[in-house]
Write a protein that holds these residues in place. Structure first.
Motif, PDB file in Angstrom:
ATOM      1  N   PRO A 186       0.800  -1.227   0.000  1.00 48.46           N
ATOM      2  CA  PRO A 186       0.000   0.000   0.000  1.00 48.46           C
ATOM      3  C   PRO A 186       0.838   1.285   0.000  1.00 48.46           C
ATOM      4  CG  PRO A 186      -0.877  -1.538   1.592  1.00 48.46           C
ATOM      5  CD  PRO A 186       0.408  -2.121   1.088  1.00 48.46           C
ATOM      6  N   LEU A 187       2.053   1.199   0.501  1.00 45.00           N
ATOM      7  CA  LEU A 187       2.908   2.381   0.533  1.00 45.00           C
ATOM      8  C   LEU A 187       3.552   2.650  -0.820  1.00 45.00           C
ATOM      9  CD1 LEU A 187       4.613   1.717   3.982  1.00 45.00           C
ATOM     10  CD2 LEU A 187       2.606   3.133   3.496  1.00 45.00           C
ATOM     11  N   THR A 188       3.562   1.636  -1.684  1.00 47.86           N
ATOM     12  CA  THR A 188       4.198   1.777  -2.999  1.00 47.86           C
ATOM     13  C   THR A 188       3.194   1.808  -4.140  1.00 47.86           C
ATOM     14  OG1 THR A 188       4.371  -0.612  -3.324  1.00 47.86           O
ATOM     15  CG2 THR A 188       6.197   0.463  -2.173  1.00 47.86           C
ATOM     16  N   LEU A 189       1.972   1.344  -3.886  1.00 49.29           N
ATOM     17  CA  LEU A 189       0.928   1.193  -4.902  1.00 49.29           C
ATOM     18  C   LEU A 189       1.373   0.263  -6.038  1.00 49.29           C
ATOM     19  CD1 LEU A 189      -0.560   4.807  -5.013  1.00 49.29           C
ATOM     20  CD2 LEU A 189      -1.361   2.844  -3.706  1.00 49.29           C
ATOM     21  N   PHE A 190       2.278  -0.685  -5.725  1.00 49.69           N
ATOM     22  CA  PHE A 190       2.695  -1.739  -6.666  1.00 49.69           C
ATOM     23  C   PHE A 190       1.500  -2.664  -6.860  1.00 49.69           C
ATOM     24  CE2 PHE A 190       4.724  -5.884  -7.568  1.00 49.69           C
ATOM     25  CZ  PHE A 190       5.597  -5.515  -8.583  1.00 49.69           C
ATOM     26  N   PRO A 191       1.267  -3.170  -8.060  1.00 50.05           N
ATOM     27  CA  PRO A 191       0.083  -4.028  -8.290  1.00 50.05           C
ATOM     28  C   PRO A 191       0.103  -5.305  -7.444  1.00 50.05           C
ATOM     29  CG  PRO A 191       1.107  -3.384 -10.371  1.00 50.05           C
ATOM     30  CD  PRO A 191       2.035  -2.945  -9.277  1.00 50.05           C
ATOM     31  N   ILE A 237     -13.914  -7.350  -6.323  1.00 49.28           N
ATOM     32  CA  ILE A 237     -13.611  -6.835  -7.660  1.00 49.28           C
ATOM     33  C   ILE A 237     -12.105  -6.605  -7.776  1.00 49.28           C
ATOM     34  CG2 ILE A 237     -14.045  -4.970  -9.305  1.00 49.28           C
ATOM     35  CD1 ILE A 237     -16.692  -4.461  -7.790  1.00 49.28           C
ATOM     36  N   PRO A 238     -11.371  -7.563  -8.350  1.00 52.10           N
ATOM     37  CA  PRO A 238      -9.921  -7.382  -8.426  1.00 52.10           C
ATOM     38  C   PRO A 238      -9.510  -6.226  -9.338  1.00 52.10           C
ATOM     39  CG  PRO A 238     -10.570  -9.337  -9.643  1.00 52.10           C
ATOM     40  CD  PRO A 238     -11.803  -8.811  -8.957  1.00 52.10           C
ATOM     41  N   LEU A 239     -10.432  -5.727 -10.147  1.00 50.43           N
ATOM     42  CA  LEU A 239     -10.116  -4.597 -11.020  1.00 50.43           C
ATOM     43  C   LEU A 239     -10.161  -3.272 -10.254  1.00 50.43           C
ATOM     44  CD1 LEU A 239     -12.349  -5.682 -14.052  1.00 50.43           C
ATOM     45  CD2 LEU A 239      -9.923  -6.158 -13.683  1.00 50.43           C
ATOM     46  N   PHE A 240     -10.639  -3.319  -9.027  1.00 47.00           N
ATOM     47  CA  PHE A 240     -10.744  -2.124  -8.197  1.00 47.00           C
ATOM     48  C   PHE A 240      -9.513  -2.075  -7.297  1.00 47.00           C
ATOM     49  CE2 PHE A 240     -12.788   1.164  -5.840  1.00 47.00           C
ATOM     50  CZ  PHE A 240     -13.786   1.618  -6.666  1.00 47.00           C
ATOM     51  N   PRO A 241      -8.755  -0.974  -7.277  1.00 46.16           N
ATOM     52  CA  PRO A 241      -7.479  -0.930  -6.543  1.00 46.16           C
ATOM     53  C   PRO A 241      -7.637  -1.227  -5.050  1.00 46.16           C
ATOM     54  CG  PRO A 241      -7.734   1.004  -7.943  1.00 46.16           C
ATOM     55  CD  PRO A 241      -9.042   0.280  -7.965  1.00 46.16           C
ATOM     56  N   TYR A 254      -7.367   2.782   2.011  1.00 40.03           N
ATOM     57  CA  TYR A 254      -7.188   4.181   2.411  1.00 40.03           C
ATOM     58  C   TYR A 254      -8.544   4.876   2.551  1.00 40.03           C
ATOM     59  CZ  TYR A 254      -2.119   4.108   1.631  1.00 40.03           C
ATOM     60  OH  TYR A 254      -0.775   3.849   1.709  1.00 40.03           O
ATOM     61  N   GLY A 255      -9.422   4.657   1.590  1.00 34.66           N
ATOM     62  CA  GLY A 255     -10.747   5.279   1.643  1.00 34.66           C
ATOM     63  C   GLY A 255     -11.533   4.843   2.858  1.00 34.66           C
ATOM     64  N   LYS A 302      -7.717   9.149  -6.239  1.00 39.63           N
ATOM     65  CA  LYS A 302      -8.554   8.080  -6.790  1.00 39.63           C
ATOM     66  C   LYS A 302      -9.730   7.730  -5.884  1.00 39.63           C
ATOM     67  CE  LYS A 302      -4.784   5.859  -9.272  1.00 39.63           C
ATOM     68  NZ  LYS A 302      -3.888   4.720  -9.309  1.00 39.63           N
ATOM     69  N   LEU A 303      -9.879   8.428  -4.767  1.00 33.11           N
ATOM     70  CA  LEU A 303     -10.914   8.059  -3.804  1.00 33.11           C
ATOM     71  C   LEU A 303     -12.328   8.314  -4.307  1.00 33.11           C
ATOM     72  CD1 LEU A 303      -9.376   9.268  -0.448  1.00 33.11           C
ATOM     73  CD2 LEU A 303      -9.675   6.944  -1.226  1.00 33.11           C
ATOM     74  N   ASP A 304     -12.508   9.361  -5.087  1.00 34.61           N
ATOM     75  CA  ASP A 304     -13.807   9.716  -5.642  1.00 34.61           C
ATOM     76  C   ASP A 304     -14.928   9.521  -4.625  1.00 34.61           C
ATOM     77  OD1 ASP A 304     -12.553  10.400  -8.012  1.00 34.61           O
ATOM     78  OD2 ASP A 304     -12.828   8.418  -8.878  1.00 34.61           O
ATOM     79  N   ASN A 305     -15.853   8.616  -4.931  1.00 36.87           N
ATOM     80  CA  ASN A 305     -17.032   8.444  -4.075  1.00 36.87           C
ATOM     81  C   ASN A 305     -16.968   7.240  -3.149  1.00 36.87           C
ATOM     82  OD1 ASN A 305     -18.655  10.656  -5.184  1.00 36.87           O
ATOM     83  ND2 ASN A 305     -18.475   9.480  -7.063  1.00 36.87           N
TER      84      ASN A 305
END
Length: 193
Positions: A31-36, A109-113, A119-120, A87-90
């Motif tokens: 989460p600190l790197t946002l690596f996939p 949903i694996p397509l959702f980060p 974080y949200g 990227k937090l949006d709603n």
């Protein structure tokens, strides 16, 4: 510099008997790197096999999700916005409204980060235990599919490899349906309120 699955596997295996601990720490720090996460989960399956790869990935994902959650709770919106690049949006609105169920659905949903959800969630009123349980339950299919692909990738051309690819395609299709049916509906509703 491109980092691939084999690079991650080699790096993890370089720790010898401490490889599982190193892998869990790597996954926890994602989460600190946002690596996939998916690349790391596939490497976990490749390095440890399906069963151990799943266990280590699940532990790392729960720790990493918890780190993100508490960063948000402690450091607040400004820091989180920088980490997630807006990227937090709603997500925050949806989680505030329906907590556990929204986190659970988003985790399916694996397509959702993954990290953006964590974080949200920390910015919302969801209880940590609800967040953790929703994360654990919601990530089971994705972790199983990605670690299985890693575990079966040494057997390219075998039936088990094709089954793992089929499971990935099925997971993506289910994710698209869930995203369209539940998440987008909740986003639109949150925007109207």
């Amino acid at each position: 510099m491109d980092i691939g699955i084999d690079d991650v596997k080699s790096y993890v295996n370089s720790f010898g008997t401490m490889a599982p601990v190193a892998y869990i720490i790597m996954f926890a720090l994602v989460p600190l790197t946002l690596f996939p996460d998916s690349i790391l989960a596939i490497a976990g399956g490749l390095a440890f096999g399906l069963f151990k790869g799943y266990i280590y990935t699940a532990i790392g994902a729960l720790i990493g999700g918890s780190i993100s959650f508490y960063i948000s709770r402690r450091l607040g919106r400004r820091v989180v916005k920088k980490l997630t690049k807006d990227k937090l949006d709603n997500i925050e609105l949806m989680i505030n409204e329906k907590g556990f169920i929204i986190v659970f659905l988003l985790r399916l949903i694996p397509l959702f980060p993954f990290d953006v959800i964590s974080y949200g969630s920390g910015l919302t009123s969801i209880k940590y235990k609800d967040f953790l349980l929703a994360t654990f339950l919601g990530t089971i299919p994705g972790i199983l599919v990605f670690t299985n692909i890693g575990a079966k990738s040494l057997d390219i051309g075998s039936n088990s490899f094709y089954i793992s690819i089929g499971a990935l395609i099925l997971l993506i299709l289910i994710s698209i349906v869930l995203k369209n049916k539940f998440i987008l509906k909740n986003v639109n509703k949150a925007q109207e309120d």
